[in-house]
Motif scaffolding. Sequence first.
Motif, PDB file in Angstrom:
ATOM      1  N   PHE A   1       0.852  -1.179   0.000  1.00  0.00           N
ATOM      2  CA  PHE A   1       0.000   0.000   0.000  1.00  0.00           C
ATOM      3  C   PHE A   1       0.888   1.230   0.000  1.00  0.00           C
ATOM      4  O   PHE A   1       2.052   1.171   0.372  1.00  0.00           O
ATOM      5  CB  PHE A   1      -0.954  -0.002   1.204  1.00  0.00           C
ATOM      6  CG  PHE A   1      -0.244  -0.013   2.523  1.00  0.00           C
ATOM      7  CD1 PHE A   1       0.000   1.159   3.212  1.00  0.00           C
ATOM      8  CD2 PHE A   1       0.196  -1.207   3.089  1.00  0.00           C
ATOM      9  CE1 PHE A   1       0.660   1.159   4.422  1.00  0.00           C
ATOM     10  CE2 PHE A   1       0.855  -1.217   4.307  1.00  0.00           C
ATOM     11  CZ  PHE A   1       1.087  -0.035   4.972  1.00  0.00           C
ATOM     12  N   ARG A   2       0.342   2.339  -0.443  1.00  0.00           N
ATOM     13  CA  ARG A   2       1.097   3.584  -0.541  1.00  0.00           C
ATOM     14  C   ARG A   2       0.652   4.562   0.531  1.00  0.00           C
ATOM     15  O   ARG A   2      -0.518   4.608   0.876  1.00  0.00           O
ATOM     16  CB  ARG A   2       0.898   4.203  -1.919  1.00  0.00           C
ATOM     17  CG  ARG A   2       1.460   3.361  -3.019  1.00  0.00           C
ATOM     18  CD  ARG A   2       1.220   3.992  -4.361  1.00  0.00           C
ATOM     19  NE  ARG A   2       1.854   3.167  -5.390  1.00  0.00           N
ATOM     20  CZ  ARG A   2       1.853   3.464  -6.670  1.00  0.00           C
ATOM     21  NH1 ARG A   2       1.259   4.554  -7.087  1.00  0.00           N
ATOM     22  NH2 ARG A   2       2.447   2.683  -7.525  1.00  0.00           N
ATOM     23  N   GLN A   3       1.611   5.352   1.005  1.00  0.00           N
ATOM     24  CA  GLN A   3       1.320   6.419   1.946  1.00  0.00           C
ATOM     25  C   GLN A   3       1.947   7.695   1.403  1.00  0.00           C
ATOM     26  O   GLN A   3       3.134   7.722   1.088  1.00  0.00           O
ATOM     27  CB  GLN A   3       1.895   6.101   3.328  1.00  0.00           C
ATOM     28  CG  GLN A   3       1.215   4.918   3.979  1.00  0.00           C
ATOM     29  CD  GLN A   3       1.795   4.643   5.338  1.00  0.00           C
ATOM     30  OE1 GLN A   3       2.969   4.318   5.449  1.00  0.00           O
ATOM     31  NE2 GLN A   3       0.983   4.775   6.358  1.00  0.00           N
ATOM     32  N   ALA A   4       1.163   8.760   1.288  1.00  0.00           N
ATOM     33  CA  ALA A   4       1.651  10.030   0.757  1.00  0.00           C
ATOM     34  C   ALA A   4       1.822  11.026   1.904  1.00  0.00           C
ATOM     35  O   ALA A   4       0.999  11.091   2.817  1.00  0.00           O
ATOM     36  CB  ALA A   4       0.678  10.584  -0.269  1.00  0.00           C
ATOM     37  N   TYR A   5       2.910  11.772   1.846  1.00  0.00           N
ATOM     38  CA  TYR A   5       3.206  12.792   2.844  1.00  0.00           C
ATOM     39  C   TYR A   5       3.605  14.071   2.114  1.00  0.00           C
ATOM     40  O   TYR A   5       4.243  14.029   1.067  1.00  0.00           O
ATOM     41  CB  TYR A   5       4.370  12.364   3.740  1.00  0.00           C
ATOM     42  CG  TYR A   5       4.127  11.078   4.480  1.00  0.00           C
ATOM     43  CD1 TYR A   5       3.474  11.084   5.704  1.00  0.00           C
ATOM     44  CD2 TYR A   5       4.533   9.866   3.956  1.00  0.00           C
ATOM     45  CE1 TYR A   5       3.253   9.900   6.392  1.00  0.00           C
ATOM     46  CE2 TYR A   5       4.319   8.680   4.632  1.00  0.00           C
ATOM     47  CZ  TYR A   5       3.687   8.709   5.847  1.00  0.00           C
ATOM     48  OH  TYR A   5       3.462   7.540   6.521  1.00  0.00           O
ATOM     49  N   THR A   6       3.276  15.207   2.707  1.00  0.00           N
ATOM     50  CA  THR A   6       3.663  16.498   2.137  1.00  0.00           C
ATOM     51  C   THR A   6       4.191  17.386   3.246  1.00  0.00           C
ATOM     52  O   THR A   6       3.676  17.388   4.352  1.00  0.00           O
ATOM     53  CB  THR A   6       2.454  17.192   1.469  1.00  0.00           C
ATOM     54  OG1 THR A   6       1.987  16.359   0.412  1.00  0.00           O
ATOM     55  CG2 THR A   6       2.837  18.539   0.884  1.00  0.00           C
ATOM     56  N   ALA A   7       5.233  18.143   2.948  1.00  0.00           N
ATOM     57  CA  ALA A   7       5.784  19.121   3.883  1.00  0.00           C
ATOM     58  C   ALA A   7       6.208  20.343   3.079  1.00  0.00           C
ATOM     59  O   ALA A   7       6.676  20.225   1.944  1.00  0.00           O
ATOM     60  CB  ALA A   7       6.965  18.542   4.645  1.00  0.00           C
ATOM     61  N   ARG A   8       6.041  21.506   3.660  1.00  0.00           N
ATOM     62  CA  ARG A   8       6.365  22.774   3.000  1.00  0.00           C
ATOM     63  C   ARG A   8       7.458  23.467   3.806  1.00  0.00           C
ATOM     64  O   ARG A   8       7.377  23.562   5.026  1.00  0.00           O
ATOM     65  CB  ARG A   8       5.106  23.638   2.950  1.00  0.00           C
ATOM     66  CG  ARG A   8       5.237  24.930   2.211  1.00  0.00           C
ATOM     67  CD  ARG A   8       3.896  25.649   2.118  1.00  0.00           C
ATOM     68  NE  ARG A   8       2.897  24.849   1.454  1.00  0.00           N
ATOM     69  CZ  ARG A   8       2.662  24.883   0.136  1.00  0.00           C
ATOM     70  NH1 ARG A   8       3.338  25.694  -0.629  1.00  0.00           N
ATOM     71  NH2 ARG A   8       1.741  24.113  -0.404  1.00  0.00           N
ATOM     72  N   PHE A   9       8.493  23.960   3.113  1.00  0.00           N
ATOM     73  CA  PHE A   9       9.632  24.599   3.765  1.00  0.00           C
ATOM     74  C   PHE A   9       9.883  25.953   3.120  1.00  0.00           C
ATOM     75  O   PHE A   9       9.939  26.063   1.898  1.00  0.00           O
ATOM     76  CB  PHE A   9      10.898  23.736   3.628  1.00  0.00           C
ATOM     77  CG  PHE A   9      10.702  22.319   4.076  1.00  0.00           C
ATOM     78  CD1 PHE A   9      10.784  21.983   5.405  1.00  0.00           C
ATOM     79  CD2 PHE A   9      10.406  21.335   3.156  1.00  0.00           C
ATOM     80  CE1 PHE A   9      10.593  20.676   5.823  1.00  0.00           C
ATOM     81  CE2 PHE A   9      10.226  20.024   3.553  1.00  0.00           C
ATOM     82  CZ  PHE A   9      10.314  19.706   4.893  1.00  0.00           C
ATOM     83  N   ARG A  10      10.055  26.967   3.919  1.00  0.00           N
ATOM     84  CA  ARG A  10      10.321  28.318   3.420  1.00  0.00           C
ATOM     85  C   ARG A  10      11.809  28.574   3.443  1.00  0.00           C
ATOM     86  O   ARG A  10      12.470  28.330   4.454  1.00  0.00           O
ATOM     87  CB  ARG A  10       9.581  29.344   4.281  1.00  0.00           C
ATOM     88  CG  ARG A  10       9.642  30.729   3.712  1.00  0.00           C
ATOM     89  CD  ARG A  10       8.328  31.440   3.993  1.00  0.00           C
ATOM     90  NE  ARG A  10       8.336  32.774   3.502  1.00  0.00           N
ATOM     91  CZ  ARG A  10       7.937  33.107   2.285  1.00  0.00           C
ATOM     92  NH1 ARG A  10       7.491  32.208   1.469  1.00  0.00           N
ATOM     93  NH2 ARG A  10       7.958  34.352   1.892  1.00  0.00           N
ATOM     94  N   LEU A  11      12.348  29.057   2.330  1.00  0.00           N
ATOM     95  CA  LEU A  11      13.785  29.372   2.259  1.00  0.00           C
ATOM     96  C   LEU A  11      14.089  30.577   3.145  1.00  0.00           C
ATOM     97  O   LEU A  11      13.381  31.583   3.118  1.00  0.00           O
ATOM     98  CB  LEU A  11      14.202  29.646   0.825  1.00  0.00           C
ATOM     99  CG  LEU A  11      14.228  28.394  -0.063  1.00  0.00           C
ATOM    100  CD1 LEU A  11      14.267  28.790  -1.521  1.00  0.00           C
ATOM    101  CD2 LEU A  11      15.414  27.526   0.289  1.00  0.00           C
TER     102      LEU A  11
END
Length: 168
Positions: free
Chosen positions: A155-165
Amino acid sequence: TDFLALREQLARDVQHASGLIEQVSLDGQTYQTETGTEADSLILRLPAMDSNGTVLPDLYDVAVYTLQNVSGRPPSLTRQLFANRNAQGDLLMSVQGSARIPGTRRFTGEVVPPSPIGGVGPLFAFDRPIVAVAREVVLTITLQATELMSTRRTFRQAYTARFRLRNS
């Protein structure tokens, strides 16, 4: 746990980065930050620091995040750190070198490769598609895992994270 370790390391690197690098040659190999639909690499220029956290002038470390294939298995996301470089990526023999330790670290065992057709977006995306003016890095990673013993279903698991320079 793979994603949490990756998110922590990438957050630290992005926070310390003086910017993204579009293309650089390191030890005879060329690396490129990609901004298209299959963006699966990211290169960050980090100001080199000594063990006290003091920035060393005109000395940089370069963090390269790429997908790497491992014989017959789905690719893994890898971070390579190249220490003690000038702005062009050439190795410098400095009296006082960076405290960061160069090397390779594999974060995830099985990353589902980016595929816009299959509904999985690029691994790295930017708020602006031009490396020089990007202000944010978005990591979207889909991991392929296997259930324990009984069914052996994947099975697949999706993750997202946002980083500011930091310097934007």
